[in-house]
Design an enzyme around this catalytic site. Structure first.
Site, PDB file in Angstrom:
ATOM      1  N   CYS A  10       0.833  -1.197   0.000  1.00 43.46           N
ATOM      2  CA  CYS A  10       0.000   0.000   0.000  1.00 43.46           C
ATOM      3  C   CYS A  10       0.875   1.257   0.000  1.00 43.46           C
ATOM      4  CB  CYS A  10      -0.877   0.020   1.233  1.00 43.46           C
ATOM      5  SG  CYS A  10      -1.484  -1.591   1.716  1.00 43.46           S
ATOM      6  N   ARG A  23       2.291   1.600  -7.296  1.00 43.25           N
ATOM      7  CA  ARG A  23       2.582   0.489  -6.392  1.00 43.25           C
ATOM      8  C   ARG A  23       1.526  -0.606  -6.472  1.00 43.25           C
ATOM      9  NH1 ARG A  23       6.104   1.965  -2.022  1.00 43.25           N
ATOM     10  NH2 ARG A  23       5.118   0.457  -0.682  1.00 43.25           N
ATOM     11  N   TRP A  66      -3.949  -2.118  -0.620  1.00 44.89           N
ATOM     12  CA  TRP A  66      -3.980  -3.371  -1.368  1.00 44.89           C
ATOM     13  C   TRP A  66      -4.459  -4.425  -0.377  1.00 44.89           C
ATOM     14  CZ3 TRP A  66      -1.527  -8.216  -1.492  1.00 44.89           C
ATOM     15  CH2 TRP A  66      -1.603  -8.900  -2.717  1.00 44.89           C
ATOM     16  N   ASN A  88       0.573   0.316   6.408  1.00 36.21           N
ATOM     17  CA  ASN A  88       1.078  -0.676   5.453  1.00 36.21           C
ATOM     18  C   ASN A  88       1.650  -1.818   6.277  1.00 36.21           C
ATOM     19  OD1 ASN A  88       0.569   1.274   3.576  1.00 36.21           O
ATOM     20  ND2 ASN A  88       2.708   1.584   2.952  1.00 36.21           N
ATOM     21  N   GLY A  89       1.257  -3.037   5.996  1.00 38.68           N
ATOM     22  CA  GLY A  89       1.796  -4.161   6.747  1.00 38.68           C
ATOM     23  C   GLY A  89       0.687  -5.063   7.235  1.00 38.68           C
ATOM     24  N   GLU A  91      10.580 -14.707 -20.019  1.00 37.81           N
ATOM     25  CA  GLU A  91      10.299 -13.293 -19.736  1.00 37.81           C
ATOM     26  C   GLU A  91       9.302 -12.721 -20.754  1.00 37.81           C
ATOM     27  OE1 GLU A  91      10.601 -11.362 -17.371  1.00 37.81           O
ATOM     28  OE2 GLU A  91      10.590  -9.329 -18.169  1.00 37.81           O
ATOM     29  N   LYS A 128       5.685 -11.142 -19.712  1.00 44.42           N
ATOM     30  CA  LYS A 128       5.253  -9.785 -20.080  1.00 44.42           C
ATOM     31  C   LYS A 128       3.860  -9.830 -20.698  1.00 44.42           C
ATOM     32  CE  LYS A 128       7.351  -7.784 -18.263  1.00 44.42           C
ATOM     33  NZ  LYS A 128       8.402  -8.265 -17.421  1.00 44.42           N
ATOM     34  N   GLU A 183       1.107 -10.668 -18.102  1.00 39.53           N
ATOM     35  CA  GLU A 183       0.880  -9.628 -17.099  1.00 39.53           C
ATOM     36  C   GLU A 183      -0.018  -8.505 -17.595  1.00 39.53           C
ATOM     37  OE1 GLU A 183       5.153  -8.810 -16.430  1.00 39.53           O
ATOM     38  OE2 GLU A 183       4.557  -8.629 -14.346  1.00 39.53           O
ATOM     39  N   HIS A 197       7.966 -32.593 -25.640  1.00 38.53           N
ATOM     40  CA  HIS A 197       7.616 -33.427 -24.487  1.00 38.53           C
ATOM     41  C   HIS A 197       6.261 -33.038 -23.896  1.00 38.53           C
ATOM     42  CE1 HIS A 197      11.517 -35.338 -24.595  1.00 38.53           C
ATOM     43  NE2 HIS A 197      12.052 -34.142 -24.737  1.00 38.53           N
ATOM     44  N   LYS A 222       3.513  -3.249  -8.027  1.00 42.91           N
ATOM     45  CA  LYS A 222       4.892  -3.025  -8.453  1.00 42.91           C
ATOM     46  C   LYS A 222       5.878  -3.670  -7.504  1.00 42.91           C
ATOM     47  CE  LYS A 222       8.107  -1.586 -11.002  1.00 42.91           C
ATOM     48  NZ  LYS A 222       8.313  -2.418 -12.181  1.00 42.91           N
TER      49      LYS A 222
END
Ligand code: F6R
Length: 653
Positions: free
Chosen positions: A43, A68, A117, A143-144, A526, A530, A533, A549, A648
């Site tokens: 947050c 964030r 969040w 936050n936490g 990667e 991308k 996401e 396979h 983030k």
């Protein structure tokens, strides 16, 4: 200790790093603090105390914290002996709309805002922060996670407290109230409440009881105080306040500060005075704004020629065929006697680590292993004191990576960091390390940090290879190749029209496969990450030869398959894999070298890349994949910079 607005002692936090004279600064000075191995929120916090109306300042700060990741936002003000709180699920724009978009009657010169969040309780208006106590006299943003909130809540319920949210934070507000009602002043009430708390916090408390101050505290979640002239700020990161002041006091874990408009007094949770220094943040405002691009992600993709150059500036000594990294100078002995290097990280940074494994083993000939930090931290790994553990993290705050650092350190290994955010917890707790100097990365999907991490890994590799006997002649060849990368990236970035057209063509695809071999296998991972996401298309990265396979069963005329196929030692092998896809009518998008004349006969689309030395290829090959995912997301109309469900900085376990 007091930090008055005048007579500040400035410590130029990033000045040395800015000029690349040093990498991690005196990391040892931060050791000795107790850092809890607990989960945190991602947050955001902003607060203001002074003469001005704080509402626009707080809304601006909240907007700057949006990167964030969050799901609700709120604001609280103390004015005329009353506490006003407004909060909304959704974006900061919803909150601003709710407040009348500038025509709000809400005003005051002591206030705070929060982006939440959700962890405890659904992301809705009620559970958004700020929270308050039973009398609505004390407000808190946090936050936490308060881990023992249930036992505290049970005790308070017995005492008659009534709760209106599902959050752990509200419990803390009530606990502070209960301490205040026992005759303590606000700061003592906060300290006493925190001494009963098990968990993590960066928090701000204000109250109509003492309407001239904030009480702020930190344990495991970043918090800083912005120092102004007759005004002060609090924030969870400097970007929220840098348009107002560059002078900041960073709280350390276990510290509590009383912040008035003219004064900051810091103590430990046990009320012992702490001397704090005012530091200067070098962050430029333009660095955290979009600079004319539609999205931060596109801006950051386009910054890569410069950010890669920054990662090597002052460090790469082309004429000597060598590298100088200040933050590793004292660590050379340990690095050279290391039995192995263990790289640990999460997400994109883990992919960078996988490429690093190829570089370190193949060029510097050092046995290297790579592991997800989230696995490393819990599997009780067998470590030796002659192991070197390399943590890679853009934010320097990722909970799993930080826990892996502490796990490795606890087992006696040397821990080194490759970190972007200067002064972040991982940077401070490492024995040494290298900043990547990519500047703030705001887009949630990591782009420029990845290529800068790879550049720094290439530098470390060259430095170790030379120290282990590589000739100067060979060193010069590699150093020249590294130095040429920014121009090659610039060249690739000109090719947006072709990539846009490909994105338009495949924007409705349901699945994508990404294939690569050797050091380009992590590039496939990667590239797929991308796409997932930001466009929400299911994508998988695979080592090209593994396809047969299992994943080959997925291939038909609807399956776009991105293949990274540079002209290297395993080119022919990858071509065989392409033939396997083609035989099943898969749609091949090849990332291939400019002088490859054969590939056009096999692939539906060929995106051309300049040649480079094989193990540095990922720095170039990822660029079109970043652009492809970006244009796919734009074509699908998703929120590029703040994709759903992502944050983030993943400071939650
Ligand atoms: C992907 C992404 C994440 C991060 C991961 C680690 O685009 O951004 O996968 O790479 O959360 O974050 P840091 O590097 O900050 O430790």
């Amino acid at each position: 200790m007091t930090c008055p607005a005048d007579g500040r002692a400035f410590f130029l936090l990033d000045l040395m790093a800015l000029f690349h004279l040093v990498d991690f600064q005196t990391p040892y000075e931060y050791l000795g603090h107790q850092h809890p191995q607990k989960a945190l929120h991602m947050c955001g916090i902003i607060g203001y105390i002074g003469q001005k109306n704080c509402v626009p300042i707080i809304l601006e700060g909240l907007r700057r914290l949006e990167y964030r990741g969050y799901d609700s936002a709120g604001i609280a003000l103390v004015s005329k002996d009353s506490l006003s709180v407004e909060k909304k699920a959704g974006k900061v724009s919803e909150l601003a709309k709710h407040l009348g978009n500038g025509s709000s009657t809400l005003s005051g010169s002591l206030g705070m805002g929060h982006t939440r969040w959700a962890t405890h309780g659904a992301p809705n208006d009620v559970n958004a922060h700020p929270d308050w106590d039973a009398q609505k006299k004390i407000a808190i943003i946090h936050n936490g996670i308060i881990e023992n909130y249930l036992s505290i809540k049970t005790k308070l319920l017995r005492e008659g407290h009534v709760f209106h949210t599902d959050t752990d934070t509200e419990v803390l507000a009530h606990l502070i109230q209960s301490m205040y009602e026992r005759g303590n002043d606000l700061s003592t009430a906060v300290r006493l409440a925190l001494s009963e708390v098990d968990g993590t916090y960066g928090l701000v408390v204000m109250s109509v009881h003492e309407p001239d101050k904030f009480i702020v505290a930190r344990k495991g979640s970043p918090l800083l105080i912005g120092v102004g002239d007759g005004e002060n700020y609090v924030a969870s990161d400097a970007s929220a306040i840098v348009s107002h002041t560059r002078h900041v006091v960073y709280l350390e874990d276990g510290e509590v500060a009383v912040v008035t408009k003219d004064n900051i007094e810091t103590t430990t949770i046990d009320a012992l005075k702490v001397h704090k220094t005012v530091e200067e943040v070098t962050l430029e405002l333009s660095q955290i704004e979009r600079g004319g691009y539609d999205h931060f992600m596109l801006k950051e993709i386009n910054e890569q020629p410069e950010t890669i150059r920054n990662a090597m500036r002052g460090r790469l000594l082309v004429d000597e065929g060598n590298v100088k990294l200040g933050g590793l100078q004292n660590m050379m002995g340990r690095l050279l006697s290391a039995r192995r290097i263990v790289i640990t990280a999460c997400g994109t940074s883990w992919h960078a680590g996988l490429v690093g494994e190829y570089m370190l083993e193949q060029i510097a000939k050092i046995p290297t292993e790579v592991e997800y930090a989230s696995e490393f931290r819990y599997r009780n790994p067998l470590m030796n004191i002659d192991d070197v553990v390399l943590l890679i993290s853009q934010s320097g705050e990722t909970a799993d990576t930080l826990a892996a650092l502490r796990e490795a350190k606890g087992k006696g290994s040397t821990v080194l960091g490759i970190v972007n955010v200067v002064g972040s917890t991982i940077a401070r707790e490492s024995d040494g390390g290298v900043y990547i100097h990519a500047g703030p990365e705001i887009g949630v999907a990591s782009t420029k940090a990845f290529t800068s991490q790879l550049t720094v890994l290439a530098l470390i590799t060259l430095m170790l290879a030379r120290a282990r006997g590589m000739s100067q002649e060979d060193g010069i060849v590699l150093a020249k190749e590294i130095a040429s990368l920014p121009d090659k990236v610039q060249h690739i970035l000109k090719n947006t029209d072709q990539i846009k057209a490909i994105a338009e063509k495949y924007k409705n695809a349901k699945n994508f496969l990404y294939l690569g071999r050797g050091a380009n296998f992590p590039v496939a991972l990667e590239g797929a990450l991308k796409l997932k996401e930001i466009s929400y298309i299911h994508a998988e990265g695979y080592p090209a030869a593994e396809m047969k396979h299992g994943p080959i069963a997925l291939i038909d005329e609807n399956m776009p398959v991105v293949v990274i196929v540079p002209r290297d030692g395993i080119y022919d092998k990858v071509i065989s894999n392409i033939q396997e896809v083609k035989a099943r009518k898969g749609r091949i998008i090849a990332i291939a070298n400019e002088d490859d004349t054969e590939i056009a006969n096999m692939a539906e689309h060929v995106i051309r890349i300049p040649r480079t030395y094989g193990f540095f290829g990922p720095i170039l090959n990822i660029i079109p994949l970043q652009l492809l995912s970006y244009y796919m997301a734009v074509a699908r109309g998703t929120n590029v910079d703040q994709p759903r469900n992502l944050a983030k900085s993943v400071t939650v376990e």
